[in-house]
Design a protein around this motif. Structure first.
Motif, PDB file in Angstrom:
ATOM      1  N   UNK A  27       0.856  -1.186   0.000  1.00 30.26           N
ATOM      2  CA  UNK A  27       0.000   0.000   0.000  1.00 30.26           C
ATOM      3  C   UNK A  27       0.894   1.238   0.000  1.00 30.26           C
ATOM      4  N   UNK A  28       0.419   2.325  -0.578  1.00 28.11           N
ATOM      5  CA  UNK A  28       1.234   3.540  -0.601  1.00 28.11           C
ATOM      6  C   UNK A  28       1.617   3.996   0.803  1.00 28.11           C
ATOM      7  N   UNK A  29       2.890   4.266   0.973  1.00 27.96           N
ATOM      8  CA  UNK A  29       3.415   4.742   2.262  1.00 27.96           C
ATOM      9  C   UNK A  29       3.964   6.158   2.169  1.00 27.96           C
ATOM     10  N   UNK A  30       4.038   6.676   0.924  1.00 30.39           N
ATOM     11  CA  UNK A  30       4.549   8.023   0.716  1.00 30.39           C
ATOM     12  C   UNK A  30       3.943   8.583  -0.564  1.00 30.39           C
ATOM     13  N   UNK A  31       4.223   9.836  -0.814  1.00 34.08           N
ATOM     14  CA  UNK A  31       3.649  10.535  -1.964  1.00 34.08           C
ATOM     15  C   UNK A  31       4.011   9.855  -3.285  1.00 34.08           C
ATOM     16  N   UNK A  32       5.256   9.457  -3.435  1.00 26.57           N
ATOM     17  CA  UNK A  32       5.702   8.836  -4.692  1.00 26.57           C
ATOM     18  C   UNK A  32       4.962   7.526  -4.960  1.00 26.57           C
ATOM     19  N   UNK A  33       4.791   6.687  -3.930  1.00 26.30           N
ATOM     20  CA  UNK A  33       4.106   5.406  -4.148  1.00 26.30           C
ATOM     21  C   UNK A  33       2.612   5.617  -4.391  1.00 26.30           C
ATOM     22  N   UNK A  34       2.024   6.653  -3.801  1.00 32.62           N
ATOM     23  CA  UNK A  34       0.614   6.965  -4.066  1.00 32.62           C
ATOM     24  C   UNK A  34       0.442   7.443  -5.505  1.00 32.62           C
ATOM     25  N   UNK A  35       1.341   8.291  -5.965  1.00 32.80           N
ATOM     26  CA  UNK A  35       1.263   8.775  -7.347  1.00 32.80           C
ATOM     27  C   UNK A  35       1.497   7.631  -8.333  1.00 32.80           C
ATOM     28  N   UNK A  36       2.369   6.700  -7.985  1.00 32.75           N
ATOM     29  CA  UNK A  36       2.600   5.536  -8.825  1.00 32.75           C
ATOM     30  C   UNK A  36       1.322   4.695  -8.935  1.00 32.75           C
ATOM     31  N   UNK A  37       0.641   4.479  -7.822  1.00 30.85           N
ATOM     32  CA  UNK A  37      -0.616   3.728  -7.840  1.00 30.85           C
ATOM     33  C   UNK A  37      -1.655   4.441  -8.700  1.00 30.85           C
ATOM     34  N   UNK A  38      -1.724   5.766  -8.611  1.00 31.36           N
ATOM     35  CA  UNK A  38      -2.682   6.538  -9.413  1.00 31.36           C
ATOM     36  C   UNK A  38      -2.437   6.335 -10.907  1.00 31.36           C
ATOM     37  N   UNK A 152      -4.779  17.549  -0.106  1.00 28.61           N
ATOM     38  CA  UNK A 152      -3.798  16.972  -1.025  1.00 28.61           C
ATOM     39  C   UNK A 152      -3.277  15.639  -0.476  1.00 28.61           C
ATOM     40  N   UNK A 153      -2.678  14.846  -1.348  1.00 32.99           N
ATOM     41  CA  UNK A 153      -2.063  13.592  -0.904  1.00 32.99           C
ATOM     42  C   UNK A 153      -0.988  13.854   0.142  1.00 32.99           C
ATOM     43  N   UNK A 154      -0.195  14.904  -0.081  1.00 37.26           N
ATOM     44  CA  UNK A 154       0.858  15.242   0.887  1.00 37.26           C
ATOM     45  C   UNK A 154       0.247  15.489   2.260  1.00 37.26           C
ATOM     46  N   UNK A 155      -0.886  16.178   2.312  1.00 40.60           N
ATOM     47  CA  UNK A 155      -1.550  16.439   3.596  1.00 40.60           C
ATOM     48  C   UNK A 155      -2.085  15.149   4.222  1.00 40.60           C
ATOM     49  N   UNK A 156      -2.576  14.227   3.388  1.00 41.32           N
ATOM     50  CA  UNK A 156      -3.037  12.936   3.916  1.00 41.32           C
ATOM     51  C   UNK A 156      -1.896  12.201   4.601  1.00 41.32           C
ATOM     52  N   UNK A 157      -0.718  12.222   3.987  1.00 41.89           N
ATOM     53  CA  UNK A 157       0.436  11.548   4.577  1.00 41.89           C
ATOM     54  C   UNK A 157       0.921  12.248   5.844  1.00 41.89           C
ATOM     55  N   UNK A 158       0.538  13.509   6.028  1.00 43.11           N
ATOM     56  CA  UNK A 158       0.864  14.232   7.261  1.00 43.11           C
ATOM     57  C   UNK A 158      -0.210  14.013   8.326  1.00 43.11           C
ATOM     58  N   UNK A 159      -1.241  13.208   7.999  1.00 43.09           N
ATOM     59  CA  UNK A 159      -2.281  12.881   8.968  1.00 43.09           C
ATOM     60  C   UNK A 159      -3.519  13.750   8.913  1.00 43.09           C
TER      61      UNK A 159
END
Length: 189
Positions: A27-38, A152-159
């Motif tokens: 599962x995506x653990x950071x911004x790069x892996x989330x963007x890759x999944x997208x 944003x995705x970045x904000x999601x990863x910041x909680x």
């Protein structure tokens, strides 16, 4: 295995065994892996993003036309009456003010007082202006919440989570909490 199933299993494990230690791979653990999944699978990305804000996928896991709604968060602004917040997910690099207008239209059509727009990239100034123009939702105690929120995705990863009053815990089935008296998680090997 889908990201929807993985997030449900994670949630149920945490509900049933508070404090349990486990690691999920894939599962995506950071911004790069989330963007890759997208890029690789837009639907898996949407289901993953919806799970990040504790929403239910709209229409189950059906692929196809969704009317601009990818997820729903149920909440009780007065502790009794159930309302819904609509979630729209955009994983591409091209976002526009029209996407905010589309979510607002879906909110009006579905009579949803709150909308959450999740984007892989930073919103444009016109998007922020349009979202702010939708106004604020006021609960029974006079507290206000933005009616249309952009995360944003970045904000999601910041909680960061959507600012919604009294999210309804009954809207997501919880696993029964296990009795922990004298039990420890054993090793697998």
């Amino acid at each position: 295995m889908t990201h929807l199933a993985i997030s449900l299993i994670e949630k149920r494990l945490k509900d049933a065994f508070p404090g349990i230690a486990f690691e999920v791979h894939g599962t995506p653990k950071d911004l790069a892996s989330a963007q890759d999944l997208a890029i690789r699978d837009k639907y898996q990305f949407q289901w993953w993003a919806v799970s990040m804000v504790d929403a239910l996928p709209f229409g189950g896991k059906k692929k196809g036309a969704d009317g601009g709604i990818d997820g729903i968060i149920y909440f009780k602004p007065d502790g009794k009456r159930t309302e819904k917040a609509l979630v729209s997910v955009k994983g591409g690099n091209n976002v526009s003010v029209n996407m905010i207008r589309d979510l607002h239209s879906a909110m009006e059509r579905e009579k949803a007082p709150i909308g959450v727009f999740i984007t892989a990239v930073n919103p444009t100034r016109p998007m922020e202006t349009e979202a702010a123009a939708v106004g604020r939702f006021t609960d029974e105690w006079g507290r206000t919440y933005p009616k249309l929120q952009i995360i944003t995705l970045a904000e999601l990863f910041q909680g960061k989570k959507p600012d919604i009053p009294f999210v309804d815990p009954a809207s997501v089935k919880r696993a029964k909490r296990e009795d922990e008296s004298g039990r420890k998680q054993g090793s697998l090997l």
